[in-house]
Structure formats: C-alpha cells, structure tokens
Design a protein around this motif. Sequence first.
Motif, PDB file in Angstrom:
ATOM      1  N   VAL A 192       0.839  -1.200   0.000  1.00  0.00           N
ATOM      2  CA  VAL A 192       0.000   0.000   0.000  1.00  0.00           C
ATOM      3  C   VAL A 192       0.872   1.246   0.000  1.00  0.00           C
ATOM      4  CG1 VAL A 192      -1.796   1.278   1.242  1.00  0.00           C
ATOM      5  CG2 VAL A 192      -1.822  -1.233   1.238  1.00  0.00           C
ATOM      6  N   GLU A 193       0.521   2.202  -0.862  1.00  0.00           N
ATOM      7  CA  GLU A 193       1.208   3.485  -0.901  1.00  0.00           C
ATOM      8  C   GLU A 193       0.172   4.606  -0.905  1.00  0.00           C
ATOM      9  OE1 GLU A 193       3.784   3.637  -4.253  1.00  0.00           O
ATOM     10  OE2 GLU A 193       4.872   1.794  -3.725  1.00  0.00           O
ATOM     11  N   ASN A 194       0.127   5.391   0.170  1.00  0.00           N
ATOM     12  CA  ASN A 194      -0.809   6.514   0.279  1.00  0.00           C
ATOM     13  C   ASN A 194      -2.254   6.096   0.012  1.00  0.00           C
ATOM     14  OD1 ASN A 194       1.321   8.400   0.759  1.00  0.00           O
ATOM     15  ND2 ASN A 194       1.735   8.440  -1.457  1.00  0.00           N
ATOM     16  N   GLY A 195      -2.658   5.001   0.629  1.00  0.00           N
ATOM     17  CA  GLY A 195      -4.039   4.530   0.510  1.00  0.00           C
ATOM     18  C   GLY A 195      -4.341   3.745  -0.746  1.00  0.00           C
ATOM     19  N   LYS A 196      -3.345   3.568  -1.626  1.00  0.00           N
ATOM     20  CA  LYS A 196      -3.543   2.837  -2.882  1.00  0.00           C
ATOM     21  C   LYS A 196      -2.868   1.469  -2.803  1.00  0.00           C
ATOM     22  CE  LYS A 196      -2.659   4.865  -6.852  1.00  0.00           C
ATOM     23  NZ  LYS A 196      -1.897   5.378  -8.027  1.00  0.00           N
TER      24      LYS A 196
END
Length: 599
Positions: free
Chosen positions: A202-206
């Motif tokens: 996960v990166e910044n909610g993605k």
Amino acid sequence: MKKLVCLLAAVILAVCGLCACAPDSAFEKAGITVTLLNGDHYCVIGDNKVEAPDGKAVFKVTLDDGYSVSGATGDKCDFTAVSPTECEVRFNGAHYSCVAQLETQKIYTQFYSLYYFLGAGDPVFQDCTELIAHHYKANTLTERDLLDRGVISEDEERMLAGWQTEDGQFLGLGNRAEVSADGAVYLFAVWKDYSDGGDFTVENGKITSYSGSGEEVVIPRKIGGEEITSIGSNAFENCSAKSFYVPSTVTAIEPEAFKGCASMTDFYLTDNITVISDSSFTECKNFENLHINAVLAPVYVAYNDGKKSDVLNGLSVCKGKKLVIMGGSSVMYGYSGGLMEEIVGDYSVFDLGLMAKISQTIWLDLIEDYLGEGDIYLHAPELNGGAVSAFIGNSCLTNSPVTQFCSQLYYVFESDWGLVQNLKINNYCEFFDTFGGFNDGKKQAIASGQAAKYADYNAYLDDYGSVRSENDDCNRKDYVFGLNGPFRFDEVTDEFLDNAVRLLYEPLSQKGVKLFFTFSTLNLRNLFELYADEDGAYAAAADYTGRVRSHIGEHITILLTQRDSIYDSEYFCDTDYHLGHTKRIEHTRAVAEALKACL
C-alpha cells in the motif's frame, strides 16, 4: 397490477398531518404559473398558485390518513412523483400556465418487518416500515443506514458483504427483497474475513500489489492503519482468485488493476466508486457476476427510469401468466397497460418500454429468467438511431458479440442494484466506463439536496409502466417535432432482422414463450421528409412490412402492419414517436384485439 415511475420537475412539499385547506389564491403575476386546487382527501397549505418561470413550482399539501396520490387532472400539467415519507409530490416542468387537481386513492400498504441477523441467535436489529402499493419489494438498508444506526461499525474486523434470504438468495446492501405473505423478511448476514493485510503493498491509501493466494480476496478497509481508497494498475494482475470484495472506502480502480484474472467469476463493489473503467478488467474471460452494495441514498427512484425498476420487480414476483411489452419510449406512450390487460385477459401486463437505444439483448438478460411456458413477449421496436438497439444492440467492435451497455439503465438499477445480478457482465462493453461517472453525478445531486427515499414513487406512469396522462394530445396538424430526424425504414437492415431471430426470438421460443411483433407508432408528417407525400409514405411502410414478414414471420407472429401504426401529428404529444392519450387508447385496443385473436 401495480407499478411506478417519474422525472423531476415541479416540487410539492407536503406537510404530514392534519390541516385546514387554504382558500384558492387570487393573486396574478406575469409569466408561467402553476395552480394546484384543493380536492378530496387532500388540501393545499398556503398559496396554491405560484410562479414557475423555469417550469417548477412549490406547494405544501397534506393527505387524509389512509390515502395516497394516484395522479392528477388538468390541462398541460403532468403530475410525476410522490415522496410519501416526506409528504412530497411533484409536477413535470410546465411550459404553459396550468391548473391541476390531484387524484387520490385508498392506500394499499403492507406493513412489514425486516429482521437482520448478524450472527447466531435472535435478530439484533428489526426495521419496521410499510410497503406502498407501487413497490413490489422492500429495500434493505444501505451500508450508510447500517452505520448511522449503529448496526455495524467501520471498525469491524470483517466485511458485511450482503444478506442471504431464507430461500438462499443473495442480496447486496440496499437491494430489494421479496416480502412474504406474513409481512416478514429474514436476512442473514454474509460476513467475509478480511484477507491478510501483509499480502498487500500500500502506498498513500492505494493498493499497488498483492501476493496472497486463495479463492477469495477480501480487501480490508484499512491496512496498517491506512484507509484504502484506491486500487492501482496491475495491482492484482494474473491473480488466481475467483471472487473479489472491494470495501466502500475505495473510490477509484485504475486501468488494468485486475488484468488477466482469468479465474475471476464474481466481483463485489459499492456505488461509492467514481473512477473505474472496462480496462480495469482486461483479460478476465470468466467474469460474469457483478454484485453492487448501496452506500449512497437513491436519487432517481421516482424518475420514469426508476419506475421500470418496479416493473421488473413486479415481473420477478408475478406467479401467473405474464405479458411483457418491449421497445423504446414509444411503447410506454403508445400503450395503456391496463386496457391491454383488460382486453387480452388472464395475463398480467408489464410495459418495459423506456429508451430505444437500450439494447434488447440487455433487456433479454434482465427478463429471461422471469418468462416461461405460455408467457407472452410483444416486441414493438423503433426506427432511426434506436434501430440497431431495438432489434439487437450495438457491438463495441466489428463482428463482436459484445453488446454496448447503455448508461440510462443505471437510473433503473439504482432503486435495486440487485437487478445487475441478472446481467452477464462479460457480454457488455462500456458498463464500467460509465458507472463511475454515474455515481459521481449522484454524489453531486445528493450534495445539492436532491436525495430521495426508496419509498418515493412516480405517478406520471401508471403501475403497468405506461403513461397515465389523459390530456397530452398536441393538437398540431401538419407538424413535425423533429427530435428523431426523418424516419428511415431502410435503417432496419435484413441483417438486423435476422440477428433478432437468432439473439432474441429463438432463446425465448425455446422456453415456450409466445412471441408477437408489432410496429412502432410513427408521425405521418415526419415520413413526408423522405417519402414526399402520403402515398409515398404508405408505399414505403408497405415495403417495410413485407421485409419484416419475410425475415421474421416464421419465428414470431406479426400483428397489424406498419401502416396501421402511422397517425397524424395532432395525435402525438412531444416527439414523432410518442402518442397522446386519444390514439394511445385506440392503438392499444387495435393491438390487444389482434393479439387476443391469436391466442
């Protein structure tokens, strides 16, 4: 028979409870005005005559206990919708000053209770309400409703994917449930344990990648304390899971997010999605079943499209013999469902005419499971831009069996997203391309105060799905509305007719459905634009009738001729397809009597 529909225009806010009827207002102002007179079993509060420069008017009314609004009388005032929970009624946009009076009827309501079982033992939540006559089924609570009432929490350690009924049917949140004879609906929670958060990157909610295995992927609302709001490109590429569950926190799914998920058959998501496309699911060859949970409040339940949702619900629960009339909007303007039912007898009539550009192959997916031996399918397809869809449906690619989805159907589905489960998603293109935009538009409408209630209903169409107005003849001689362009019989090609046999009539015939065909209603004056005069128009109509008979006559019984469905302009109301009341009754009688003679 029962049914419903609407479109938004003049609004009448009603105050529930007792009141003293206001005297008829005497003021006069320049411009368009709408007047609502007092009547039996209802009264107007305050001014009953208002200016309507934009075609909209606002009134306050109240109804006597035990009564509902069933329609309205009055020249150039088309009544449309009712919101019983808000005591609100609405009129169509007024183009001229008009005076109206509401029609009322004794309410048929069924008090019912939805019992929600979240686990073993007694139900933890009971929702008691009433089912208005115009709705066949009861909406379950949306996810937002469940959260607001404290039935579930955003901190649940698993996902509430939907409900299972006593007979094993799966219903998404907000989907409609059939009410039993005793007025009870028992709903058993379908819980899904979240997949291991460690399997996601996960990166910044993605979500950018997934490394887990197993037949189900249940995406958590939060991973590592971070709320999941989007799914990135190739995040689940070539994943072998069969089912995917997406939480309501996710609002965006990027292109090729699920590329190559060849084993995927079922996908669960919510109407909170605003960014998604067909390309999110490239090479998902076995993807057939889409399940949509409602998070957002409805907006279009009282539109004409929303009425067709009720008609479909009625068809699904009808236990007797059924007669379905299919075609574009000329069907709902060209037929009186009640008169058809009266003349033909022994059949419940369902008018599913809505928009010519909605492919008939999509409608077939929606209704095929509800039709069987001895039921009747009456096809009345239109010409021009709707000709392809009226017979089969636009393909997304040349020689492709994949049908172009029409986004107008979202307005039908939002009253009951469970209807989407009737569709075989892989058969369509542009479904997801337009889904996100529809939801985004809904969010904007809700933010501007246009949220509706599931109990709302429309009375512009009657409970069969047909236009109810008795004063919509235009009375314009030698007039062409021009919205449809000049009618062209040659746009219905031999290929269209042959494909209709293969894609529409043969599947229904194999189920024992009785097949009938009739011609669309047309304004004679429109035909003059291509065929010069009356003789030329009738000659072209005769040629078209002959071609239709030669290509489909062995597979479907043809009622009347195209000439029998051509009328002078004074009998149409707002387009060159839409009959007004006078010929609507006459046309219905002619088709119904011809149909009855064949039975």
